[in-house]
Design a protein around this motif. Structure first.
Motif, PDB file in Angstrom:
ATOM      1  N   VAL A 162       0.832  -1.206   0.000  1.00 25.79           N
ATOM      2  CA  VAL A 162       0.000   0.000   0.000  1.00 25.79           C
ATOM      3  C   VAL A 162       0.865   1.253   0.000  1.00 25.79           C
ATOM      4  O   VAL A 162       0.604   2.210  -0.729  1.00 25.79           O
ATOM      5  N   VAL A 163       1.931   1.269   0.793  1.00 26.43           N
ATOM      6  CA  VAL A 163       2.813   2.439   0.842  1.00 26.43           C
ATOM      7  C   VAL A 163       3.507   2.638  -0.506  1.00 26.43           C
ATOM      8  O   VAL A 163       3.532   3.752  -1.045  1.00 26.43           O
ATOM      9  N   VAL A 164       4.063   1.583  -1.060  1.00 25.52           N
ATOM     10  CA  VAL A 164       4.760   1.686  -2.348  1.00 25.52           C
ATOM     11  C   VAL A 164       3.784   2.087  -3.453  1.00 25.52           C
ATOM     12  O   VAL A 164       4.089   2.953  -4.280  1.00 25.52           O
ATOM     13  N   LEU A 165       2.591   1.492  -3.449  1.00 31.04           N
ATOM     14  CA  LEU A 165       1.598   1.854  -4.458  1.00 31.04           C
ATOM     15  C   LEU A 165       1.164   3.306  -4.323  1.00 31.04           C
ATOM     16  O   LEU A 165       1.102   4.039  -5.311  1.00 31.04           O
ATOM     17  N   SER A 166       0.881   3.746  -3.100  1.00 33.64           N
ATOM     18  CA  SER A 166       0.351   5.088  -2.886  1.00 33.64           C
ATOM     19  C   SER A 166       1.360   6.182  -3.169  1.00 33.64           C
ATOM     20  O   SER A 166       1.003   7.216  -3.740  1.00 33.64           O
ATOM     21  N   TYR A 167       2.608   5.985  -2.769  1.00 36.48           N
ATOM     22  CA  TYR A 167       3.580   7.071  -2.848  1.00 36.48           C
ATOM     23  C   TYR A 167       4.571   6.956  -4.002  1.00 36.48           C
ATOM     24  O   TYR A 167       5.141   7.959  -4.413  1.00 36.48           O
ATOM     25  N   LEU A 168       4.777   5.775  -4.537  1.00 35.82           N
ATOM     26  CA  LEU A 168       5.771   5.617  -5.602  1.00 35.82           C
ATOM     27  C   LEU A 168       5.174   5.149  -6.930  1.00 35.82           C
ATOM     28  O   LEU A 168       5.347   5.799  -7.957  1.00 35.82           O
ATOM     29  N   LEU A 169       4.482   4.037  -6.887  1.00 33.06           N
ATOM     30  CA  LEU A 169       4.092   3.377  -8.121  1.00 33.06           C
ATOM     31  C   LEU A 169       2.871   4.004  -8.807  1.00 33.06           C
ATOM     32  O   LEU A 169       2.924   4.332  -9.991  1.00 33.06           O
ATOM     33  N   MET A 170       1.773   4.185  -8.079  1.00 34.48           N
ATOM     34  CA  MET A 170       0.549   4.682  -8.716  1.00 34.48           C
ATOM     35  C   MET A 170       0.698   6.097  -9.281  1.00 34.48           C
ATOM     36  O   MET A 170       0.202   6.355 -10.385  1.00 34.48           O
ATOM     37  N   PRO A 171       1.359   7.028  -8.577  1.00 36.47           N
ATOM     38  CA  PRO A 171       1.525   8.342  -9.208  1.00 36.47           C
ATOM     39  C   PRO A 171       2.277   8.260 -10.547  1.00 36.47           C
ATOM     40  O   PRO A 171       1.921   8.941 -11.513  1.00 36.47           O
ATOM     41  N   ARG A 172       3.290   7.404 -10.612  1.00 39.87           N
ATOM     42  CA  ARG A 172       4.055   7.275 -11.857  1.00 39.87           C
ATOM     43  C   ARG A 172       3.257   6.553 -12.941  1.00 39.87           C
ATOM     44  O   ARG A 172       3.271   6.948 -14.103  1.00 39.87           O
ATOM     45  N   LEU A 173       2.558   5.476 -12.555  1.00 41.44           N
ATOM     46  CA  LEU A 173       1.743   4.758 -13.537  1.00 41.44           C
ATOM     47  C   LEU A 173       0.611   5.632 -14.061  1.00 41.44           C
ATOM     48  O   LEU A 173       0.299   5.606 -15.255  1.00 41.44           O
ATOM     49  N   THR A 174      -0.004   6.399 -13.183  1.00 41.35           N
ATOM     50  CA  THR A 174      -1.090   7.281 -13.600  1.00 41.35           C
ATOM     51  C   THR A 174      -0.590   8.325 -14.585  1.00 41.35           C
ATOM     52  O   THR A 174      -1.233   8.590 -15.605  1.00 41.35           O
ATOM     53  N   ALA A 175       0.553   8.916 -14.305  1.00 43.20           N
ATOM     54  CA  ALA A 175       1.120   9.902 -15.229  1.00 43.20           C
ATOM     55  C   ALA A 175       1.490   9.247 -16.560  1.00 43.20           C
ATOM     56  O   ALA A 175       1.228   9.800 -17.634  1.00 43.20           O
ATOM     57  N   LEU A 176       2.075   8.066 -16.505  1.00 39.69           N
ATOM     58  CA  LEU A 176       2.486   7.351 -17.706  1.00 39.69           C
ATOM     59  C   LEU A 176       1.287   6.938 -18.570  1.00 39.69           C
ATOM     60  O   LEU A 176       1.329   7.033 -19.799  1.00 39.69           O
ATOM     61  N   LEU A 177       0.204   6.513 -17.923  1.00 37.54           N
ATOM     62  CA  LEU A 177      -0.961   5.974 -18.636  1.00 37.54           C
ATOM     63  C   LEU A 177      -2.131   6.950 -18.725  1.00 37.54           C
ATOM     64  O   LEU A 177      -3.239   6.550 -19.073  1.00 37.54           O
ATOM     65  N   LYS A 178      -1.907   8.231 -18.423  1.00 37.05           N
ATOM     66  CA  LYS A 178      -3.030   9.170 -18.306  1.00 37.05           C
ATOM     67  C   LYS A 178      -3.862   9.275 -19.581  1.00 37.05           C
ATOM     68  O   LYS A 178      -5.080   9.381 -19.515  1.00 37.05           O
ATOM     69  N   HIS A 179      -3.249   9.225 -20.750  1.00 34.58           N
ATOM     70  CA  HIS A 179      -4.017   9.356 -21.994  1.00 34.58           C
ATOM     71  C   HIS A 179      -4.955   8.161 -22.170  1.00 34.58           C
ATOM     72  O   HIS A 179      -6.090   8.320 -22.616  1.00 34.58           O
ATOM     73  N   TRP A 180      -4.491   6.976 -21.805  1.00 28.45           N
ATOM     74  CA  TRP A 180      -5.327   5.776 -21.902  1.00 28.45           C
ATOM     75  C   TRP A 180      -6.385   5.767 -20.810  1.00 28.45           C
ATOM     76  O   TRP A 180      -7.559   5.481 -21.062  1.00 28.45           O
ATOM     77  N   LEU A 181      -6.005   6.097 -19.578  1.00 25.59           N
ATOM     78  CA  LEU A 181      -6.943   6.089 -18.456  1.00 25.59           C
ATOM     79  C   LEU A 181      -8.077   7.080 -18.652  1.00 25.59           C
ATOM     80  O   LEU A 181      -9.232   6.795 -18.343  1.00 25.59           O
ATOM     81  N   TYR A 182      -7.752   8.267 -19.123  1.00 25.97           N
ATOM     82  CA  TYR A 182      -8.729   9.361 -19.232  1.00 25.97           C
ATOM     83  C   TYR A 182      -9.244   9.552 -20.654  1.00 25.97           C
ATOM     84  O   TYR A 182     -10.017  10.459 -20.900  1.00 25.97           O
ATOM     85  N   ASP A 183      -8.793   8.727 -21.594  1.00 28.56           N
ATOM     86  CA  ASP A 183      -9.207   8.869 -22.997  1.00 28.56           C
ATOM     87  C   ASP A 183      -8.974  10.295 -23.517  1.00 28.56           C
ATOM     88  O   ASP A 183      -9.835  10.892 -24.144  1.00 28.56           O
ATOM     89  N   THR A 184      -7.775  10.824 -23.226  1.00 27.04           N
ATOM     90  CA  THR A 184      -7.443  12.168 -23.711  1.00 27.04           C
ATOM     91  C   THR A 184      -6.476  12.035 -24.885  1.00 27.04           C
ATOM     92  O   THR A 184      -5.722  11.072 -24.974  1.00 27.04           O
ATOM     93  N   PRO A 185      -6.456  13.020 -25.767  1.00 25.75           N
ATOM     94  CA  PRO A 185      -5.540  12.959 -26.930  1.00 25.75           C
ATOM     95  C   PRO A 185      -4.099  13.152 -26.521  1.00 25.75           C
ATOM     96  O   PRO A 185      -3.759  13.629 -25.512  1.00 25.75           O
TER      97      PRO A 185
END
Length: 185
Positions: A162-185
């Protein structure tokens, strides 16, 4: 996706603290945390402090068990009094995001607060992240962990994940995958 009154709510509040006012702001944070902790339905608060060369703002991440409890605090005279004391400590407007459930792990400052990624995409990203993180942790520490009782082993793995996901992994994955996650161009 609208927040219902029956699910936990996470509110993140980002503020830019004036140079030289950091100690006064830290004192303010301790006081407001003590105050909100007494409110019904409050589940806890995390403080993310500025990082040199990175995030420049303080971010308070506040959790409540329901929208109603969160709104009770948000509309309270006690909170209003705390906010009045911020005028000399901060610059600019506070930036607030209010999300429920899994959306907290997928919030980005540059994405509008009302934008919410598709639930099936969030589920897929979290599942894959938990799976691969679990594999890595077991590969690195499996022999040591295997010597622990099952409940302790599961607790250690859960806390670390939970700590690694919350503070390290998820912020980076979200930024990396934001166009796919949010369907943005």
């Amino acid at each position: 996706m609208a927040i219902t009154n029956h699910e936990p709510v996470t509110v993140s509040i980002a503020r830019r603290v004036r140079p030289g006012k950091e100690q006064a702001y830290e004192s303010w944070v301790r006081q407001i945390i003590a105050a909100v902790s007494r409110y019904p339905g409050h589940l806890g608060v995390a403080v993310l402090r500025p990082v040199p060369g990175g995030q420049a703002d303080y971010v308070l991440v506040d959790r409540f068990d329901s929208l109603q409890h969160q709104q009770n605090w948000e509309q309270s005279a006690e909170r209003a009094g705390f906010l009045q004391r911020l005028a000399d400590l901060t610059d600019g407007e506070e930036r607030i995001q209010k999300v429920s459930g899994l959306e907290f792990w997928f919030s980005l400052p540059e994405v509008p607060a009302e934008a919410v990624p598709h639930r099936h995409k969030m589920t897929l990203v979290i599942t894959l992240a938990v799976f691969f993180l679990g594999m890595i942790l077991n590969g690195l520490f499996g022999e040591v962990l295997h010597q622990l009782p099952l409940a302790v082993r599961v607790a250690v793995l859960s806390i670390v994940q939970v700590v690694v996901l919350s503070y390290l992994l998820m912020p980076r994955l979200t930024a990396l995958l934001k166009h796919w996650l949010y369907d943005t161009p």
